[in-house]
Scaffold this motif. Structure first.
Motif, short mmCIF file in Angstrom:
data_model
loop_
_atom_site.label_atom_id
_atom_site.label_comp_id
_atom_site.label_asym_id
_atom_site.label_seq_id
_atom_site.Cartn_x
_atom_site.Cartn_y
_atom_site.Cartn_z
N PHE A 1 -9.87 2.29 -6.16
CA PHE A 1 -9.58 0.84 -6.82
C PHE A 1 -8.00 0.74 -6.98
N ALA A 2 -7.30 1.51 -7.20
CA ALA A 2 -5.78 1.33 -7.42
C ALA A 2 -5.26 1.21 -6.11
N ILE A 3 -5.53 2.02 -4.87
CA ILE A 3 -5.19 1.57 -3.62
C ILE A 3 -5.38 0.22 -3.21
N GLY A 4 -6.69 -0.20 -3.21
CA GLY A 4 -6.90 -1.52 -3.05
C GLY A 4 -6.15 -2.56 -3.60
N ALA A 5 -5.88 -2.33 -4.96
CA ALA A 5 -5.09 -3.35 -5.59
C ALA A 5 -3.61 -3.35 -5.39
N TYR A 6 -3.00 -2.11 -5.06
CA TYR A 6 -1.48 -2.16 -4.84
C TYR A 6 -1.38 -2.37 -3.24
N THR A 7 -2.38 -2.42 -2.54
CA THR A 7 -2.16 -2.94 -1.29
C THR A 7 -2.13 -4.51 -1.07
N LYS A 33 1.74 -12.20 2.78
CA LYS A 33 0.36 -12.40 3.49
C LYS A 33 -0.36 -13.29 2.48
N SER A 34 -1.45 -14.08 2.95
CA SER A 34 -2.48 -14.73 1.93
C SER A 34 -3.49 -13.73 1.58
N VAL A 35 -4.00 -14.05 0.42
CA VAL A 35 -4.96 -12.97 -0.27
C VAL A 35 -6.09 -12.69 0.79
N TRP A 36 -6.64 -13.76 1.81
CA TRP A 36 -7.60 -13.54 2.65
C TRP A 36 -7.02 -12.74 3.84
N ALA A 37 -5.85 -12.76 4.23
CA ALA A 37 -5.58 -11.67 5.07
C ALA A 37 -5.12 -10.25 4.78
N ALA A 38 -4.87 -10.27 3.46
CA ALA A 38 -4.44 -8.73 2.75
C ALA A 38 -5.88 -8.24 2.48
N LEU A 39 -6.80 -8.84 1.95
CA LEU A 39 -8.11 -8.53 1.65
C LEU A 39 -8.68 -7.48 2.51
N PRO A 40 -8.86 -7.73 3.89
CA PRO A 40 -9.56 -6.49 4.88
C PRO A 40 -8.42 -5.34 5.00
N ILE A 41 -7.06 -5.50 4.78
CA ILE A 41 -6.23 -4.49 5.04
C ILE A 41 -6.38 -3.63 3.57
N ALA A 42 -6.44 -4.31 2.62
CA ALA A 42 -6.62 -3.50 1.25
C ALA A 42 -8.07 -2.55 1.42
N ILE A 43 -9.07 -3.40 1.90
CA ILE A 43 -10.22 -2.58 2.02
C ILE A 43 -10.05 -1.48 3.14
N GLY A 44 -9.49 -1.66 4.34
CA GLY A 44 -9.18 -0.60 5.21
C GLY A 44 -8.50 0.48 4.70
#
Length: 324
Positions: A137-143, A158-169
């Motif tokens: 949860f923390a890694i996704g938030a900080y990413t 980056k935009s939220v939509w561009a950062a979201l898949p990177i955070a999940i990855g």
């Protein structure tokens, strides 16, 4: 009936906000609710109404259930889908009924549901007791925070939509990295190691070593809200629908995985790892898949949380979050 009256009195502040929000229900609120708790007339009315409905259901409920069971299969299907559509409509209009504050509460509940669906894969399906689940949860938030603000990686923005898949990855990668050292562990030993992993992530977020990148104790501020077709999802009501879509996708994935080949392998491993391995199940890939899938849901929840709150601080990712 007594329980309904007691609960209505305890939740008076929440229920009154919902009722007063609808103009035609204002007289009902005046009749039922006092400055604190319920009016005497309102409590009596709630008691009589609850008692009457309960008594009616005890008399007619069994007949109603038997009547539904005697219906043709096509009518039962129509009734079932009608109930599903009705539930979807209620969810879609819920922010308008609850107003801003209560919608924010529901948003937080939705984020916990999203995390819970991921933890259910790790603990419920695979039987891997993970007490450090908050780390993903923390890694996704900080990413999300690092990639969408100018404070961490210079020029990221980056935009939220561009950062979201990177955070999940990033969360998936962390799940695999956690899974590799604990492949031979089970039970209490696994719980202690995962607990330590969660604390390590929290202390790293708090450390001066990573402070130039993720802010340390000062955290990350000004995380942007998601934008769809030029519209900023800045309100709690708008974010509700994003969280609702995330929970729906996570539920669908969990539902499909449960009876899949991987899901049956997880269930077999949960019951007895030795027997599962003897039956030809690859424990290494099965465990890593469970950790990675659970981490993906937690990372998505953390990324949405960062965008919802707009700021990230290390104290938001302590052990209590995993317990909750």
């Amino acid at each position: 009936a007594i329980a309904v009256v007691v609960v209505a009195g305890l939740l008076r502040d929440i229920l009154r906000v919902v009722v007063v929000g609808q103009e035609f229900l204002v007289p009902v609120a005046t009749f039922v609710f006092a400055s604190e708790g319920l009016t005497l007339k309102g409590a009596a009315a709630l008691f009589v109404l609850s008692f009457g409905l309960t008594a009616l259901w005890q008399v007619r409920g069994q007949q109603a259930r038997e009547g539904i069971q005697r219906m043709p299969a096509q009518q039962q299907s129509i009734l079932r889908w009608g109930a599903i559509v009705f539930g979807i409509i209620i969810l879609l209009i819920l922010p308008q009924l609850l107003r801003s504050y209560l919608t924010n509460v529901v948003d937080i509940v939705g984020l916990y549901i999203l995390m819970g669906l991921g933890l259910n894969i790790v603990v419920g399906f695979a039987g891997l007791l993970d007490l450090g689940y908050v780390a993903f949860f923390a890694i996704g938030a900080y990413t999300m925070g690092v990639l969408t603000t100018s404070g961490g990686l210079r020029g990221a923005d980056k935009s939220v939509w561009a950062a979201l898949p990177i955070a999940i990855g990033a969360s998936v990668l962390a799940g695999i990295l956690l899974g590799v050292p604990v492949l031979k562990m089970r039970g209490d030993s696994l719980a202690i190691v995962t607990l330590g992993f969660g604390e390590i992530v929290r202390l790293l977020a708090l450390s001066n070593w990573l402070a130039p990148y993720i802010g340390g104790a000062q955290g990350i501020l000004s995380v942007p809200r998601p934008v769809i077709f030029g519209r900023d999802l800045g309100s709690f009501q708008a974010l509700f629908y994003l969280i609702l879509v995330g929970c729906a996708i996570a539920f669908f994935i969990s539902w499909r995985l449960r009876d899949s080949r991987s899901g049956r392998a997880w269930l077999a491993m949960r019951e007895d790892e030795d027997v599962a391995e003897a039956m030809g199940i690859n424990l290494v890939s099965t465990k890593l898949l469970a950790f990675a899938t659970g981490a993906a849901f937690a990372g998505a929840s953390g990324a949405i949380f960062a965008s919802q709150v707009g700021s990230i601080f290390p104290h938001s990712f302590d052990l209590l979050r995993s317990i909750n």
